[in-house]
Design a protein around this motif. Structure first.
Motif, PDB file in Angstrom:
ATOM      1  N   ARG A   1      64.470  38.657  50.577  1.00  0.00           N
ATOM      2  CA  ARG A   1      63.287  39.133  49.865  1.00  0.00           C
ATOM      3  C   ARG A   1      63.703  40.388  49.108  1.00  0.00           C
ATOM      4  NH1 ARG A   1      60.301  38.777  55.292  1.00  0.00           N
ATOM      5  NH2 ARG A   1      59.649  36.591  55.378  1.00  0.00           N
ATOM      6  N   HIS A   2      63.628  40.322  47.825  1.00  0.00           N
ATOM      7  CA  HIS A   2      64.044  41.433  46.978  1.00  0.00           C
ATOM      8  C   HIS A   2      62.787  42.098  46.419  1.00  0.00           C
ATOM      9  CE1 HIS A   2      68.351  42.027  45.438  1.00  0.00           C
ATOM     10  NE2 HIS A   2      67.742  43.196  45.391  1.00  0.00           N
ATOM     11  N   LEU A   3      62.580  43.364  46.754  1.00  0.00           N
ATOM     12  CA  LEU A   3      61.380  44.087  46.320  1.00  0.00           C
ATOM     13  C   LEU A   3      61.725  45.234  45.398  1.00  0.00           C
ATOM     14  CD1 LEU A   3      59.207  44.583  49.554  1.00  0.00           C
ATOM     15  CD2 LEU A   3      59.124  42.700  47.916  1.00  0.00           C
ATOM     16  N   ALA A   4      60.829  45.474  44.449  1.00  0.00           N
ATOM     17  CA  ALA A   4      60.797  46.737  43.716  1.00  0.00           C
ATOM     18  C   ALA A   4      59.416  47.323  43.958  1.00  0.00           C
ATOM     19  CB  ALA A   4      61.037  46.530  42.228  1.00  0.00           C
ATOM     20  N   VAL A   5      59.356  48.591  44.379  1.00  0.00           N
ATOM     21  CA  VAL A   5      58.078  49.233  44.685  1.00  0.00           C
ATOM     22  C   VAL A   5      57.964  50.531  43.894  1.00  0.00           C
ATOM     23  CG1 VAL A   5      58.111  48.240  47.003  1.00  0.00           C
ATOM     24  CG2 VAL A   5      58.936  50.582  46.658  1.00  0.00           C
ATOM     25  N   ASP A   6      56.721  51.037  43.791  1.00  0.00           N
ATOM     26  CA  ASP A   6      56.530  52.332  43.153  1.00  0.00           C
ATOM     27  C   ASP A   6      56.642  53.437  44.197  1.00  0.00           C
ATOM     28  OD1 ASP A   6      54.154  52.337  44.569  1.00  0.00           O
ATOM     29  OD2 ASP A   6      52.851  52.146  42.826  1.00  0.00           O
ATOM     30  N   THR A   7      56.369  54.671  43.810  1.00  0.00           N
ATOM     31  CA  THR A   7      56.543  55.794  44.733  1.00  0.00           C
ATOM     32  C   THR A   7      55.474  55.834  45.820  1.00  0.00           C
ATOM     33  OG1 THR A   7      55.358  57.227  43.161  1.00  0.00           O
ATOM     34  CG2 THR A   7      57.774  57.235  43.070  1.00  0.00           C
ATOM     35  N   LEU A   8      54.427  54.996  45.697  1.00  0.00           N
ATOM     36  CA  LEU A   8      53.437  54.859  46.760  1.00  0.00           C
ATOM     37  C   LEU A   8      53.817  53.747  47.729  1.00  0.00           C
ATOM     38  CD1 LEU A   8      50.104  55.143  44.707  1.00  0.00           C
ATOM     39  CD2 LEU A   8      51.220  56.938  46.047  1.00  0.00           C
ATOM     40  N   GLY A   9      54.863  53.007  47.410  1.00  0.00           N
ATOM     41  CA  GLY A   9      55.266  51.878  48.241  1.00  0.00           C
ATOM     42  C   GLY A   9      54.595  50.580  47.860  1.00  0.00           C
ATOM     43  N   LEU A  10      53.859  50.553  46.755  1.00  0.00           N
ATOM     44  CA  LEU A  10      53.181  49.339  46.307  1.00  0.00           C
ATOM     45  C   LEU A  10      54.166  48.438  45.573  1.00  0.00           C
ATOM     46  CD1 LEU A  10      49.904  50.976  44.949  1.00  0.00           C
ATOM     47  CD2 LEU A  10      50.384  50.152  47.268  1.00  0.00           C
ATOM     48  N   VAL A  11      54.043  47.151  45.792  1.00  0.00           N
ATOM     49  CA  VAL A  11      54.997  46.197  45.229  1.00  0.00           C
ATOM     50  C   VAL A  11      54.794  46.055  43.722  1.00  0.00           C
ATOM     51  CG1 VAL A  11      55.715  43.780  45.210  1.00  0.00           C
ATOM     52  CG2 VAL A  11      55.253  44.928  47.383  1.00  0.00           C
ATOM     53  N   LEU A  12      55.880  46.218  42.989  1.00  0.00           N
ATOM     54  CA  LEU A  12      55.892  46.003  41.548  1.00  0.00           C
ATOM     55  C   LEU A  12      56.420  44.617  41.209  1.00  0.00           C
ATOM     56  CD1 LEU A  12      57.363  49.457  40.424  1.00  0.00           C
ATOM     57  CD2 LEU A  12      54.940  48.807  40.591  1.00  0.00           C
ATOM     58  N   ALA A  13      57.405  44.170  41.956  1.00  0.00           N
ATOM     59  CA  ALA A  13      57.997  42.850  41.736  1.00  0.00           C
ATOM     60  C   ALA A  13      58.598  42.352  43.024  1.00  0.00           C
ATOM     61  CB  ALA A  13      59.062  42.915  40.636  1.00  0.00           C
ATOM     62  N   VAL A  14      58.509  41.051  43.237  1.00  0.00           N
ATOM     63  CA  VAL A  14      59.149  40.417  44.387  1.00  0.00           C
ATOM     64  C   VAL A  14      59.877  39.176  43.899  1.00  0.00           C
ATOM     65  CG1 VAL A  14      56.975  39.230  44.954  1.00  0.00           C
ATOM     66  CG2 VAL A  14      58.807  39.341  46.645  1.00  0.00           C
ATOM     67  N   VAL A  15      61.113  39.038  44.327  1.00  0.00           N
ATOM     68  CA  VAL A  15      61.922  37.860  44.018  1.00  0.00           C
ATOM     69  C   VAL A  15      62.544  37.388  45.327  1.00  0.00           C
ATOM     70  CG1 VAL A  15      63.924  36.949  42.796  1.00  0.00           C
ATOM     71  CG2 VAL A  15      62.420  38.586  41.659  1.00  0.00           C
ATOM     72  N   VAL A  16      62.387  36.125  45.645  1.00  0.00           N
ATOM     73  CA  VAL A  16      62.994  35.540  46.839  1.00  0.00           C
ATOM     74  C   VAL A  16      64.109  34.613  46.395  1.00  0.00           C
ATOM     75  CG1 VAL A  16      62.617  34.094  48.867  1.00  0.00           C
ATOM     76  CG2 VAL A  16      60.858  35.734  48.160  1.00  0.00           C
ATOM     77  N   HIS A  17      65.293  34.821  46.943  1.00  0.00           N
ATOM     78  CA  HIS A  17      66.444  33.996  46.565  1.00  0.00           C
ATOM     79  C   HIS A  17      67.322  33.779  47.796  1.00  0.00           C
ATOM     80  CE1 HIS A  17      68.930  37.656  46.574  1.00  0.00           C
ATOM     81  NE2 HIS A  17      67.988  38.239  45.841  1.00  0.00           N
ATOM     82  N   GLY A  18      68.316  32.931  47.669  1.00  0.00           N
ATOM     83  CA  GLY A  18      69.204  32.643  48.780  1.00  0.00           C
ATOM     84  C   GLY A  18      69.912  33.877  49.286  1.00  0.00           C
ATOM     85  N   ALA A  19      70.119  33.944  50.599  1.00  0.00           N
ATOM     86  CA  ALA A  19      70.753  35.121  51.200  1.00  0.00           C
ATOM     87  C   ALA A  19      72.204  35.273  50.767  1.00  0.00           C
ATOM     88  CB  ALA A  19      70.668  35.045  52.726  1.00  0.00           C
TER      89      ALA A  19
ATOM     90  N   TRP B   1      63.466  55.475  51.681  1.00  0.00           N
ATOM     91  CA  TRP B   1      62.571  55.281  52.820  1.00  0.00           C
ATOM     92  C   TRP B   1      61.260  54.645  52.368  1.00  0.00           C
ATOM     93  CZ3 TRP B   1      57.695  57.354  52.994  1.00  0.00           C
ATOM     94  CH2 TRP B   1      57.425  58.390  52.105  1.00  0.00           C
ATOM     95  N   ILE B   2      60.908  54.810  51.102  1.00  0.00           N
ATOM     96  CA  ILE B   2      59.627  54.284  50.606  1.00  0.00           C
ATOM     97  C   ILE B   2      59.616  52.769  50.641  1.00  0.00           C
ATOM     98  CG2 ILE B   2      58.100  54.150  48.600  1.00  0.00           C
ATOM     99  CD1 ILE B   2      59.087  56.949  47.798  1.00  0.00           C
ATOM    100  N   VAL B   3      60.678  52.141  50.158  1.00  0.00           N
ATOM    101  CA  VAL B   3      60.726  50.681  50.161  1.00  0.00           C
ATOM    102  C   VAL B   3      60.909  50.149  51.581  1.00  0.00           C
ATOM    103  CG1 VAL B   3      63.214  50.533  49.694  1.00  0.00           C
ATOM    104  CG2 VAL B   3      61.708  48.664  48.992  1.00  0.00           C
ATOM    105  N   GLU B   4      61.616  50.898  52.428  1.00  0.00           N
ATOM    106  CA  GLU B   4      61.746  50.484  53.821  1.00  0.00           C
ATOM    107  C   GLU B   4      60.383  50.490  54.518  1.00  0.00           C
ATOM    108  OE1 GLU B   4      64.270  49.241  55.164  1.00  0.00           O
ATOM    109  OE2 GLU B   4      65.836  49.727  53.714  1.00  0.00           O
ATOM    110  N   ARG B   5      59.544  51.435  54.166  1.00  0.00           N
ATOM    111  CA  ARG B   5      58.190  51.472  54.728  1.00  0.00           C
ATOM    112  C   ARG B   5      57.384  50.260  54.267  1.00  0.00           C
ATOM    113  NH1 ARG B   5      54.387  56.293  52.856  1.00  0.00           N
ATOM    114  NH2 ARG B   5      54.682  55.128  50.926  1.00  0.00           N
ATOM    115  N   THR B   6      57.581  49.843  53.023  1.00  0.00           N
ATOM    116  CA  THR B   6      56.877  48.657  52.533  1.00  0.00           C
ATOM    117  C   THR B   6      57.288  47.414  53.313  1.00  0.00           C
ATOM    118  OG1 THR B   6      56.744  49.626  50.314  1.00  0.00           O
ATOM    119  CG2 THR B   6      56.376  47.255  50.501  1.00  0.00           C
TER     120      THR B   6
END
Length: 264
Positions: A132-150, A217-222
């Motif tokens: 699960r590949h995430l990009a989040v903002d500084t509040l930890g809210l998801v901006l984009a999610v991409v799921v691909h093979g490990a 730590w922000i994305v880890e919290r998400t």
């Protein structure tokens, strides 16, 4: 009419009001429509508890109807649309503009339950499944999610995430990530392609044990927020598109709760 709360995963009245106004209009043709609130509560029950669709309790609409709405709205992009509108509301409630100038990116390798598309082996984590590949903002809210093979390296999967970010966030200027995103010329490619700075946040050389790293730590919290939804304990979905939709729905629930609580 108020809907009686039967499960802790059910939407509150205020959550339902926030989500209802973002739903697509009903079709005027076909059979009598089923209460959308009950359907969404059924979907949230599956995602929060991690149960199989066929094991949905009988006081929800039939499991095939609930799954059918999940599947149809996934294909139509409805879940992402609702998610994105709520994210804008949460940002504005926090005193920020609707779109960010900074993002944080990271991935999480997760085992798949059985079969399905987009599977691979992460040699570093020794996991067969997906990322699960995430990009989040500084509040930890998801901006984009991409799921691909490990099996995909982080620097390769990040290109998909950057493409998604570029579709929506024209104000973006900087993206933070760990050292994996500094490989294979990715920072140079990001700068040349999008005009953004990809800044790697490195672990101190003399650090021992757990260390809180700036921004990362922000994305880890998400990821920790998402772990509260047991459908995320493994990747149970047959398709990457369904896995991405599950992430959007979990964040829809989290953000609508945050907005409802802030109004009280």
């Amino acid at each position: 009419m108020k809907c009686r709360m039967q499960y802790s995963s059910d939407l509150t009245d205020r959550q339902w009001q926030l989500i209802r106004q973002l739903l697509p209009p009903r079709s005027r043709r076909g059979r009598r429509p089923i209460d959308r609130r009950r359907i969404i509560n059924g979907i949230l029950y599956v995602i929060r508890t991690g149960c199989q669709w066929r094991l949905l309790p009988k006081d929800f609409p039939n499991w095939s109807t609930v799954y059918g709405i999940f599947w149809q709205w996934r294909n139509d992009g409805i879940w992402q649309q609702i998610h994105d509108r709520l994210r804008e509301k949460v940002r504005k409630a926090a005193g920020k503009k609707s779109t960010p100038t900074a993002a944080i990116i990271d991935s999480q390798s997760i085992r798949t339950a059985e079969g399905g598309e987009e599977r691979g082996y992460d040699a570093g984590k020794k996991i067969t499944g997906r990322k699960r590949h995430l990009a989040v903002d500084t509040l930890g809210l998801v901006l984009a999610v991409v799921v691909h093979g490990a099996g995909w390296q982080d620097q390769n999967g990040a290109e998909w995430v950057m493409d998604k970010l570029d579709e929506q966030f024209r104000r973006l200027k900087i993206v933070f990530g760990d050292s994996a995103y500094g490989r294979s010329g990715l920072p140079e490619w990001v700068k040349e392609t999008f005009g953004w700075v990809l800044q790697t946040v490195l672990r101190p050389v003399d650090a021992q044990g757990f260390v809180v790293l700036p921004k990362r730590w922000i994305v880890e919290r998400t990821f920790a927020w998402l772990a509260r939804y047991r459908r995320h304990s493994k990747d149970y979905e047959k398709t990457a598109a369904s896995s991405e939709a599950v992430t959007y729905i979990a964040m829809i629930n989290l953000m609508s709760k945050r907005l409802a609580t802030a109004e009280n």
